[in-house]
Design a protein around this motif. Sequence first.
Motif, mmCIF file in Angstrom:
data_model
loop_
_atom_site.group_PDB
_atom_site.id
_atom_site.type_symbol
_atom_site.label_atom_id
_atom_site.label_comp_id
_atom_site.label_asym_id
_atom_site.label_seq_id
_atom_site.Cartn_x
_atom_site.Cartn_y
_atom_site.Cartn_z
ATOM 1 N N ASP A 123 0.866 -1.175 0.000
ATOM 2 C CA ASP A 123 0.000 0.000 0.000
ATOM 3 C C ASP A 123 0.906 1.229 0.000
ATOM 4 O O ASP A 123 1.578 1.502 1.001
ATOM 5 N N PRO A 124 0.972 1.978 -1.099
ATOM 6 C CA PRO A 124 1.886 3.127 -1.183
ATOM 7 C C PRO A 124 1.632 4.180 -0.108
ATOM 8 O O PRO A 124 2.534 4.970 0.191
ATOM 9 N N ARG A 125 0.439 4.197 0.462
ATOM 10 C CA ARG A 125 0.152 5.189 1.511
ATOM 11 C C ARG A 125 0.910 4.889 2.790
ATOM 12 O O ARG A 125 0.978 5.737 3.681
ATOM 13 N N THR A 126 1.485 3.685 2.906
ATOM 14 C CA THR A 126 2.287 3.347 4.085
ATOM 15 C C THR A 126 3.764 3.652 3.885
ATOM 16 O O THR A 126 4.547 3.558 4.833
ATOM 17 N N PHE A 127 4.156 4.001 2.658
ATOM 18 C CA PHE A 127 5.568 4.293 2.395
ATOM 19 C C PHE A 127 5.987 5.540 3.180
ATOM 20 O O PHE A 127 5.234 6.518 3.274
ATOM 21 N N ILE A 128 7.188 5.504 3.715
ATOM 22 C CA ILE A 128 7.729 6.643 4.452
ATOM 23 C C ILE A 128 8.706 7.365 3.532
ATOM 24 O O ILE A 128 9.839 6.929 3.318
ATOM 25 N N TRP A 129 8.244 8.459 2.970
ATOM 26 C CA TRP A 129 9.014 9.170 1.953
ATOM 27 C C TRP A 129 10.103 10.037 2.573
ATOM 28 O O TRP A 129 9.904 10.666 3.614
ATOM 29 N N LEU A 130 11.242 10.070 1.919
ATOM 30 C CA LEU A 130 12.319 10.981 2.311
ATOM 31 C C LEU A 130 12.278 12.248 1.459
ATOM 32 O O LEU A 130 12.672 13.316 1.911
#
Length: 348
Positions: A123-130
């Motif tokens: 689920d891309p909404r769980t990715f922690i973006w830098l």
Amino acid sequence: MVVMSRIFRLSCTIAATAQLLVAAPATAQEDAEKFYKGKTVQAVVGYSPGSTFELYLRLLTRHIGKHIPGNPNIVLQHMPGAGSLKATNYLAAVAPKDGSVFGMPNPVNTIEPLIDPKNSRFDPRTFIWLGSLNTEISTCAFWSKDLRTLDDLKKREVIAGSTGPASGSTIDARVLAALTGVKFKVVTGYGNLNDIRLAAERGETDGFCGLLVSALKTDYWEQYKSGRMAVPVQMGLAKHAEFPNIPNAYELVSSEEDRQLFRLIFGPWSYGRPLFVPPGTAPERVAVLRAAFQRVVKDPAYLAETKKINLEIQPTGPEAIAKLVDEILRTPPPVVERARHVLGVANR
């Protein structure tokens, strides 16, 4: 005396609180330095050497380590497969969550759970973006002398080379055909875009779609400037500043349904070179890596190296990426179903 005692105790409390506030950042810095000192951090990319994704991440690994406390060794790890889906699945579900791994997926992977959920275990909404290193715009490139403008493309069947059925070279051609009426014959099986260029120069194909502006500027700039190669159309939510006279397909579509399809497919390029750490990574490590990202994109040595090879750097912050991902994933189901049909997902 009672008043003086209270004032004294208040002063001591304020002083102690101030010391704690000063000590907290120092402690976090010390903890990060202790963790990263002597450690090897993996930077995962879903493509083989020679791709523009690999180039972006490789240059970053040369500079970001000095901005992380403890100055860890940053090692590039290639994990090609399925248009970087293999790497994205690894980062989302398998990679360590201790801050020792980050990666750069193809941003289009963020819509795969909508388009092809069977092959997307995340689920891309769980990715922690830098953050993202660049905002991208896609184009099509042609070597055939009779294909100079968008109107030229509509005069005959255009043979577009492709690296695979789920690649950008196929996706962009199929969506452009659906939105503008250009008749593409997509020929798959080429190893990379340069192989398609060589085929176009031999007359086997006319060219290809899915050429990002950053790759155009690093790999094909001289051919474009000399006129040996034409770029008759661009596909972005806004025109690229250096190409104001090249038609943008987004500005040519008339219906809201077409615009929604365009935003679903090409919207992810707004965060075109994204970096993220695995879901569940400790917040304190996320903070360290985000701070390192913010510093490296302002690092004169890093920027000088990217400028030397004409590599675009237009950073986007993690909050903006998360917002864009959420907006794209709220695309209405009928538009998603149309995208599946246009992209031929059932035949992948």
